[in-house]
Design an enzyme around this catalytic site. Structure first.
Site, mmCIF file in Angstrom:
data_model
loop_
_atom_site.group_PDB
_atom_site.id
_atom_site.type_symbol
_atom_site.label_atom_id
_atom_site.label_comp_id
_atom_site.label_asym_id
_atom_site.label_seq_id
_atom_site.Cartn_x
_atom_site.Cartn_y
_atom_site.Cartn_z
ATOM 1 C CD GLU A 1 -2.183 -6.243 -1.431
ATOM 2 O OE1 GLU A 1 -2.358 -6.878 -0.366
ATOM 3 O OE2 GLU A 1 -2.277 -5.006 -1.492
ATOM 4 C CD GLU B 1 -5.015 -2.084 -1.869
ATOM 5 O OE1 GLU B 1 -4.366 -1.965 -0.799
ATOM 6 O OE2 GLU B 1 -5.654 -3.116 -2.163
#
Length: 307
Positions: free
Chosen positions: A135, A234
Site C-alpha cells: 500500500e 487483503e
C-alpha cells in the site's frame, strides 16, 4: 548486483502435492484454482493468542487456511516464532514487511540490517511470499515513500541485497490498494517485471460498498498485460445495511473463477474501531459468516495446504 529476470507465469513450475515447492522465486504457482488464506488479528501479539485466533477463524469457515499472513514493522526480526509455527502447521506464509524512509534506504545506511533479514529468510528454507512495503500508494505514507521514483529505487536496493545473499525462496509481492488503480496513483510505483514475482492488490469495500468486481476491474485490466500471478493480499467488507456484507462476499465468490490470473486471496479479519475501513470481522453476523464460509469452501479455493 543486478537482479536476474523472473520467469514468466507460463515458465513457472506447477505446485506439486506434498510440501509447498519452490521455483527459485518463492512458492510454485497453483496450476488451477487459488489458495485461500487470512490475516486474523488477536488482541495482542503473543504467539499463542495469534495461533488461537487462527484456529477460531478456521473453525468459523470450516476449513484450514492454505495461506497465513504475518505483519512485521521495519525493525522487526523475522521470520518470528509465530512465522515458524505457521509453517510448521502446513501454511504457506506471506510476510508483510513495512518499509522505512525510501531515500535513506538507497544511501546504504540500512544495508546490514537488510542483509540480516535476507539471511534469516534464506535460512528459513521454505518458500514464502514477501510483501515489501505494501500500500505504498496510501497518502499517509507520503512522508516516508516520497515519490514513485524513490519507492522503486528503494525496492530495487532491498531486493538486490536479498538476491546477493541467495534468499531466492522469497517471492516478491507488489501490492498497492485496488482503488489506487482507479485514479491511476498506484501504477507509477510498479518496479518492473524483472523485479516483481507476484502482482497484488488490497481490496476493501469501504463505506461506499463498491463490489469486488468494480474494485478489481482496473487492476485486472492492468495486470493482464503482465505475465505474473495475481494475489489479493487483503480483502474485507465492512458492516453496512443488513445483508450487504453477505451480498458482497457472494458476488466475489461468483467472480473469482472468471479470473484465472488470481492465484491466492487472503481475508483481513480485524476489529479496528479507530480505522472503520478495516473493521472486517464477521463473526457476529450469521449471514456474513455463511457467505464467507461458502467463499472459503468454493471448489475454486479448496486447495489444501501443501497441495
Amino acid at each position: 548486483m543486478a537482479v536476474r529476470p523472473s520467469p514468466t507465469l507460463e515458465q513457472l513450475p506447477l505446485a506439486a502435492s506434498g510440501p509447498f515447492t519452490t521455483t527459485g522465486r518463492g512458492p510454485a504457482v497453483p496450476d488451477t484454482g487459488a489458495w485461500f488464506g487470512a490475516f486474523v488479528n488477536a488482541q495482542n501479539r503473543r504467539t499463542g493468542d495469534q495461533l488461537d485466533a487462527i484456529d477460531s477463524f478456521e473453525e468459523m469457515v470450516d476449513r484450514p487456511l492454505a495461506l497465513a499472513h504475518s505483519f512485521h514493522p521495519w525493525q522487526d526480526d523475522f521470520p518470528s516464532t509465530y512465522d515458524y509455527e505457521l509453517v510448521h502447521r502446513g501454511k504457506l506464509l506471506m510476510i508483510s514487511w513495512a518499509g522505512t524512509d525510501t531515500r535513506s534506504i538507497v544511501t546504504g545506511v540500512y544495508d546490514e540490517e537488510i542483509r540480516r533479514r535476507a539471511e534469516a529468510v534464506r535460512n528459513f528454507r521454505t518458500p514464502i511470499l514477501l510483501r515489501y512495503r505494501w500500500e505504498m500508494d496510501r497518502p499517509n505514507l507520503f512522508n516516508v515513500v516520497h515519490s514513485p521514483e524513490d519507492y522503486v529505487a528503494a525496492w530495487k536496493h532491498v531486493r538486490a541485497i536479498f538476491t546477493e545473499v541467495g534468499a531466492d525462496n522469497a517471492a516478491w509481492v507488489w501490492c498497492p490498494h485496488a482503488d489506487g488503480f482507479m485514479d491511476g496513483r498506484a501504477q507509477p510505483y510498479y518496479p518492473g517485471d524483472d523485479q516483481v514475482d507476484w502482482l497484488c492488490a488490497d481490496v476493501y469495500s469501504g463505506p461506499e460498498m463498491y463490489t469486488f468486481t468494480q474494485l478489481m476491474a482496473p487492476v485486472l485490466e492492468w495486470a493482464r498485460h503482465r505475465p505474473r500471478p495475481l494475489l489479493i493480499g487483503e480483502f474485507g467488507v465492512v458492516q453496512g445495511n443488513p445483508g450487504q456484507r453477505a451480498a458482497w462476499l457472494h458476488e466475489m465468490r461468483l467472480a473469482l473463477p472468471q479470473q484465472p490470473q488470481i492465484k491466492g486471496i487472503l481475508y483481513f479479519s480485524s476489529e479496528q474501531d479507530s480505522r472503520p475501513r478495516y473493521a472486517t470481522t464477521v463473526d457476529k453476523e450469521p449471514d456474513a459468516v455463511k457467505a464467507l464460509t461458502l467463499l472459503a469452501k468454493d471448489p475454486w479455493l479448496t486447495r489444501q495446504p501443501g497441495h
